[in-house]
Design a protein around this motif. Structure first.
Motif, PDB file in Angstrom:
ATOM      1  N   ARG A   1       3.199 -18.785   3.118  1.00  0.00           N
ATOM      2  CA  ARG A   1       3.435 -17.988   4.319  1.00  0.00           C
ATOM      3  C   ARG A   1       3.915 -16.572   4.006  1.00  0.00           C
ATOM      4  N   TRP A   2       4.660 -16.400   2.907  1.00  0.00           N
ATOM      5  CA  TRP A   2       5.188 -15.066   2.611  1.00  0.00           C
ATOM      6  C   TRP A   2       4.105 -14.112   2.144  1.00  0.00           C
ATOM      7  N   PHE A   3       3.079 -14.687   1.528  1.00  0.00           N
ATOM      8  CA  PHE A   3       1.952 -13.841   1.118  1.00  0.00           C
ATOM      9  C   PHE A   3       1.140 -13.421   2.336  1.00  0.00           C
ATOM     10  N   VAL A   4       1.019 -14.357   3.290  1.00  0.00           N
ATOM     11  CA  VAL A   4       0.317 -14.031   4.525  1.00  0.00           C
ATOM     12  C   VAL A   4       1.078 -12.925   5.260  1.00  0.00           C
ATOM     13  N   GLU A   5       2.397 -13.093   5.329  1.00  0.00           N
ATOM     14  CA  GLU A   5       3.207 -12.095   6.013  1.00  0.00           C
ATOM     15  C   GLU A   5       3.101 -10.727   5.319  1.00  0.00           C
ATOM     16  N   LEU A   6       3.022 -10.788   3.989  1.00  0.00           N
ATOM     17  CA  LEU A   6       2.871  -9.578   3.181  1.00  0.00           C
ATOM     18  C   LEU A   6       1.597  -8.835   3.577  1.00  0.00           C
ATOM     19  N   ALA A   7       0.521  -9.606   3.703  1.00  0.00           N
ATOM     20  CA  ALA A   7      -0.787  -9.020   3.993  1.00  0.00           C
ATOM     21  C   ALA A   7      -0.829  -8.432   5.397  1.00  0.00           C
ATOM     22  N   GLN A   8       0.150  -8.829   6.252  1.00  0.00           N
ATOM     23  CA  GLN A   8       0.158  -8.306   7.617  1.00  0.00           C
ATOM     24  C   GLN A   8       1.197  -7.208   7.794  1.00  0.00           C
ATOM     25  N   ASN A   9       1.909  -6.896   6.716  1.00  0.00           N
ATOM     26  CA  ASN A   9       2.952  -5.873   6.806  1.00  0.00           C
ATOM     27  C   ASN A   9       2.357  -4.495   6.490  1.00  0.00           C
ATOM     28  N   ASP A  10       2.269  -3.671   7.535  1.00  0.00           N
ATOM     29  CA  ASP A  10       1.612  -2.363   7.382  1.00  0.00           C
ATOM     30  C   ASP A  10       2.290  -1.482   6.340  1.00  0.00           C
ATOM     31  N   ALA A  11       3.628  -1.476   6.355  1.00  0.00           N
ATOM     32  CA  ALA A  11       4.363  -0.605   5.428  1.00  0.00           C
ATOM     33  C   ALA A  11       4.020  -0.959   3.987  1.00  0.00           C
ATOM     34  N   ILE A  12       3.954  -2.273   3.712  1.00  0.00           N
ATOM     35  CA  ILE A  12       3.674  -2.705   2.344  1.00  0.00           C
ATOM     36  C   ILE A  12       2.232  -2.376   1.949  1.00  0.00           C
ATOM     37  N   LEU A  13       1.307  -2.584   2.887  1.00  0.00           N
ATOM     38  CA  LEU A  13      -0.093  -2.266   2.589  1.00  0.00           C
ATOM     39  C   LEU A  13      -0.253  -0.772   2.299  1.00  0.00           C
ATOM     40  N   ARG A  14       0.445   0.054   3.098  1.00  0.00           N
ATOM     41  CA  ARG A  14       0.378   1.498   2.866  1.00  0.00           C
ATOM     42  C   ARG A  14       0.921   1.845   1.486  1.00  0.00           C
ATOM     43  N   ALA A  15       2.063   1.212   1.136  1.00  0.00           N
ATOM     44  CA  ALA A  15       2.667   1.470  -0.178  1.00  0.00           C
ATOM     45  C   ALA A  15       1.690   1.094  -1.288  1.00  0.00           C
ATOM     46  N   PHE A  16       0.995  -0.014  -1.098  1.00  0.00           N
ATOM     47  CA  PHE A  16       0.018  -0.448  -2.091  1.00  0.00           C
ATOM     48  C   PHE A  16      -1.087   0.579  -2.249  1.00  0.00           C
ATOM     49  N   ARG A  17      -1.583   1.060  -1.097  1.00  0.00           N
ATOM     50  CA  ARG A  17      -2.664   2.052  -1.175  1.00  0.00           C
ATOM     51  C   ARG A  17      -2.186   3.300  -1.901  1.00  0.00           C
ATOM     52  N   THR A  18      -0.990   3.772  -1.544  1.00  0.00           N
ATOM     53  CA  THR A  18      -0.446   4.966  -2.197  1.00  0.00           C
ATOM     54  C   THR A  18      -0.338   4.749  -3.709  1.00  0.00           C
ATOM     55  N   SER A  19       0.220   3.602  -4.093  1.00  0.00           N
ATOM     56  CA  SER A  19       0.408   3.336  -5.518  1.00  0.00           C
ATOM     57  C   SER A  19      -0.920   3.273  -6.272  1.00  0.00           C
ATOM     58  N   LEU A  20      -1.917   2.636  -5.642  1.00  0.00           N
ATOM     59  CA  LEU A  20      -3.208   2.503  -6.318  1.00  0.00           C
ATOM     60  C   LEU A  20      -3.880   3.860  -6.496  1.00  0.00           C
ATOM     61  N   ILE A  21      -3.880   4.669  -5.419  1.00  0.00           N
ATOM     62  CA  ILE A  21      -4.517   5.990  -5.502  1.00  0.00           C
ATOM     63  C   ILE A  21      -3.775   6.856  -6.521  1.00  0.00           C
ATOM     64  N   LEU A  22      -2.438   6.838  -6.420  1.00  0.00           N
ATOM     65  CA  LEU A  22      -1.625   7.640  -7.329  1.00  0.00           C
ATOM     66  C   LEU A  22      -1.870   7.217  -8.782  1.00  0.00           C
ATOM     67  N   GLY A  23      -1.871   5.898  -9.020  1.00  0.00           N
ATOM     68  CA  GLY A  23      -2.080   5.403 -10.378  1.00  0.00           C
ATOM     69  C   GLY A  23      -3.447   5.784 -10.919  1.00  0.00           C
ATOM     70  N   ALA A  24      -4.471   5.658 -10.065  1.00  0.00           N
ATOM     71  CA  ALA A  24      -5.835   5.951 -10.517  1.00  0.00           C
ATOM     72  C   ALA A  24      -5.986   7.438 -10.840  1.00  0.00           C
ATOM     73  N   LEU A  25      -5.493   8.310  -9.950  1.00  0.00           N
ATOM     74  CA  LEU A  25      -5.604   9.746 -10.202  1.00  0.00           C
ATOM     75  C   LEU A  25      -4.793  10.150 -11.431  1.00  0.00           C
ATOM     76  N   THR A  26      -3.585   9.569 -11.547  1.00  0.00           N
ATOM     77  CA  THR A  26      -2.758   9.864 -12.718  1.00  0.00           C
ATOM     78  C   THR A  26      -3.500   9.484 -13.993  1.00  0.00           C
ATOM     79  N   ALA A  27      -4.089   8.279 -13.989  1.00  0.00           N
ATOM     80  CA  ALA A  27      -4.798   7.808 -15.179  1.00  0.00           C
ATOM     81  C   ALA A  27      -5.949   8.748 -15.513  1.00  0.00           C
ATOM     82  N   LEU A  28      -6.695   9.162 -14.467  1.00  0.00           N
ATOM     83  CA  LEU A  28      -7.855  10.031 -14.686  1.00  0.00           C
ATOM     84  C   LEU A  28      -7.435  11.358 -15.337  1.00  0.00           C
ATOM     85  N   ILE A  29      -6.456  12.033 -14.718  1.00  0.00           N
ATOM     86  CA  ILE A  29      -6.066  13.360 -15.200  1.00  0.00           C
ATOM     87  C   ILE A  29      -5.380  13.265 -16.561  1.00  0.00           C
TER      88      ILE A  29
END
Lengths: 288, 261
Positions: free
Chosen positions: B45-73
């Motif tokens: 249930r906590w993983f389901v709740e995680l997937a429905q938490n907008d703040a956490i999903l946004r944080a994930f997107r930010t981290s992924l984009i930031l990590g990918a761009l950092t790695a590239l440059i």
């Protein structure tokens, strides 16, 4: 242009993006906060460019800052010693074990991949009021009420050891792995006991790795503000917490600059002493 | 006898290192509504709740984009610099290497303050670009160390053979050097990504208000109390930061064997 001249220019073209980045994102900003530390902060709006020793005077003479600096060095020192005592035998085991190489290698690098913030907060699950240890104590009838074990200096050190131990293990391992085991065998065949051979041959040869691991543990430990915020109480602030307070909470950037530079000077001096006697090569080996 | 003691000690040390993390994973499957012992049952249930938490999903997107761009440059800068240092006779190469790895010799808090104040002075306030610049400068030394260490082991005679057989320097680079370097490049990029993805010390200084990465999101959630959701988020993060490099290692090994390395 001659071929030689072009050959000579090529490496500089390749180096220039990285050197530019380091110059403008590290060295110039560092010089900038040196200047900034002499400015005056204003409560309303932009800081005032000036040449005032006010911030430095406050940072250097206020006993509050001095005590926290000394306490930070003490915590980092204890952390380093505990890491050495725990990490050296483990590194020795990995370096000398015969067996599954891939698994042993994983033991060396896996801890680095587990997030710092998660490793730090994981101790709340263990030692917190509703954590594993208290649950066990209450159920065994050893205590009526859960005991608050968290949020003191000991848990800060615990968290730091947990975070920094892999750096120690890896560095000692790199050093031990480079020692020819024949040397130890030669010592024992010449009549030394195993323990003597270790103390007089292996240990001295592995000191560079121990020193590199120790330097990393100390410098990284003394520069952290996250661990005290997560696992420490209100009175367990370390020096980097003061920097965070000044810059983020109080927005007193000139004072924050002076405090940052103080931390840089103290820890930088350690790195320079290390570099003078042992060189950067060992440190670089451990990191690569 | 001595050896058994050392083995026992090592076992205890690794228990100390991994057990608390294992407890995070265990508790993330706890059915109880509190993030603590006892386990009352097994649940997702906590993983389901995680997937429905907008703040956490946004944080994930930010981290992924930031990590990918950092790695590239960071990988681009690092590979170019490493090539220069390994392949050419550069005067004062040791000093240049020290300059390039200086960002990790300076305590990260100090680097964070210096960059924040300087960029702010240049009218670049706390923002995603500042976060990216900070992550690039902080990961660059690691990329350079990793890539340099692996570049040294690539033999030059293959390239020289290609050149002497009539390939142009550009052809040689793309058809010989780059494929041989690929494992080193991937290792560097992976390293930069994981360091960026995990960073909190500098990120807390550079991130603008309202923007969170996964670590800062966890940090701000910790202020209230430890919830099962944090444990679930921790489990996902462990899977990512351990799983991705393991996959990368396997990939690098596969590439190396295919190219006959």
């Amino acid at each position: 242009m001659s071929v030689e001249a072009r050959e000579a220019r090529q490496p500089w073209i390749l180096l220039s993006p990285a050197l530019t980045a380091v110059t403008f994102l590290l060295f110039v900003p560092l010089l900038f906060i040196v200047v900034y530390s002499f400015w005056l902060s204003s409560a309303t709006g932009a800081d005032i460019p000036a040449f005032s020793f006010e911030n430095w005077e406050e940072a250097l003479t206020d006993p509050f800052y001095r005590d926290i600096l000394l306490n930070t060095l003490k915590i980092a020192g204890i952390t380093t010693i505990v890491c050495a005592l725990m990490g050296y035998p483990a590194a020795y085991f990995i370096a000398r074990a015969r067996g599954n190489k891939a698994f042993l290698l994983l033991l060396l690098i896996l801890p680095f991949w587990i997030s710092y913030i998660i490793r730090t907060m994981s101790w709340i699950n263990i030692l917190g009021v509703s954590g594993a240890v208290n649950w066990l104590l209450v159920n065994l009838g050893l205590t009526e009420e859960p005991i608050q074990m968290l949020y003191n200096e000991t848990t800060v050190i615990l968290g730091l050891v947990h975070f920094l131990l892999p750096f120690m293990v890896l560095n000692v391992f790199v050093s031990l792995d480079g020692i020819d085991t024949n040397l130890e065998d030669a010592a024992t065949s010449l009549g030394a006991t195993k323990w003597q051979a270790f103390l007089q041959v292996t240990l001295p040869l592995s000191l560079p790795g121990l020193a590199a691991g120790g330097l990393l543990c100390f410098v990284l430990g003394a520069g952290t503000y996250i661990t005290p915020m997560v696992l420490g109480g209100p009175r367990d602030a370390m020096f980097a917490n003061l920097v965070y307070e000044a810059i983020i909470t109080q927005l007193n950037w000139p004072l924050g600059s002076a405090l940052s530079l103080m931390l840089l000077i103290v820890l930088g001096a350690l790195v320079l002493i290390y570099n003078r006697y042992l060189g950067m090569a060992q440190l670089v080996k451990g990191l690569g | 006898m001595g050896w058994h003691l050392i083995r026992l000690w090592t076992l205890l040390v690794y228990g100390f290192m991994f057990l608390p993390v294992a407890v995070v994973v265990l508790l993330s499957f706890n059915a109880s509504q509190f993030g603590s012992f006892p386990m009352t049952g097994f649940s997702f249930r906590w993983f389901v709740e995680l997937a429905q938490n907008d703040a956490i999903l946004r944080a994930f997107r930010t981290s992924l984009i930031l990590g990918a761009l950092t790695a590239l440059i960071s990988t681009t800068l690092g590979v170019l610099a490493s090539l220069a240092l390994v392949r050419y006779r550069v005067p004062a190469a040791n000093m240049i290497t020290t300059l390039l790895i200086a960002p990790i010799l300076v305590p990260e808090v100090v680097l964070a303050v210096a960059l924040l104040l300087f960029l702010n002075f240049l009218d670049l306030p706390k923002s995603f670009p500042m976060l990216l610049l900070g992550h690039v400068i902080f990961t660059l030394p690691f990329v350079i160390l990793v890539v340099q260490a692996r570049l040294v082991s690539i033999r030059r005679d293959v390239e020289e053979a290609a050149l002497s057989l009539g390939a142009s320097p550009v052809q040689t680079f793309f058809q010989i050097t780059l494929p041989l370097m690929l494992p080193a490049v991937l290792a560097g990029a992976l390293f930069a990504f994981t360091i960026s993805f995990d960073d909190i010390t500098g990120t807390l200084f550079w991130k603008p208000g309202g923007v969170e990465t996964v670590p800062t999101q966890i940090f701000s959630m910790l202020r209230n109390s430890i919830s099962p959701e944090i444990n679930a988020l921790g489990t996902v993060m462990i899977l990512l930061t351990v799983g991705v490099p393991l996959l990368g290692l396997a990939l690098a090994r596969a590439l190396a064997t295919r190219s006959g390395g």
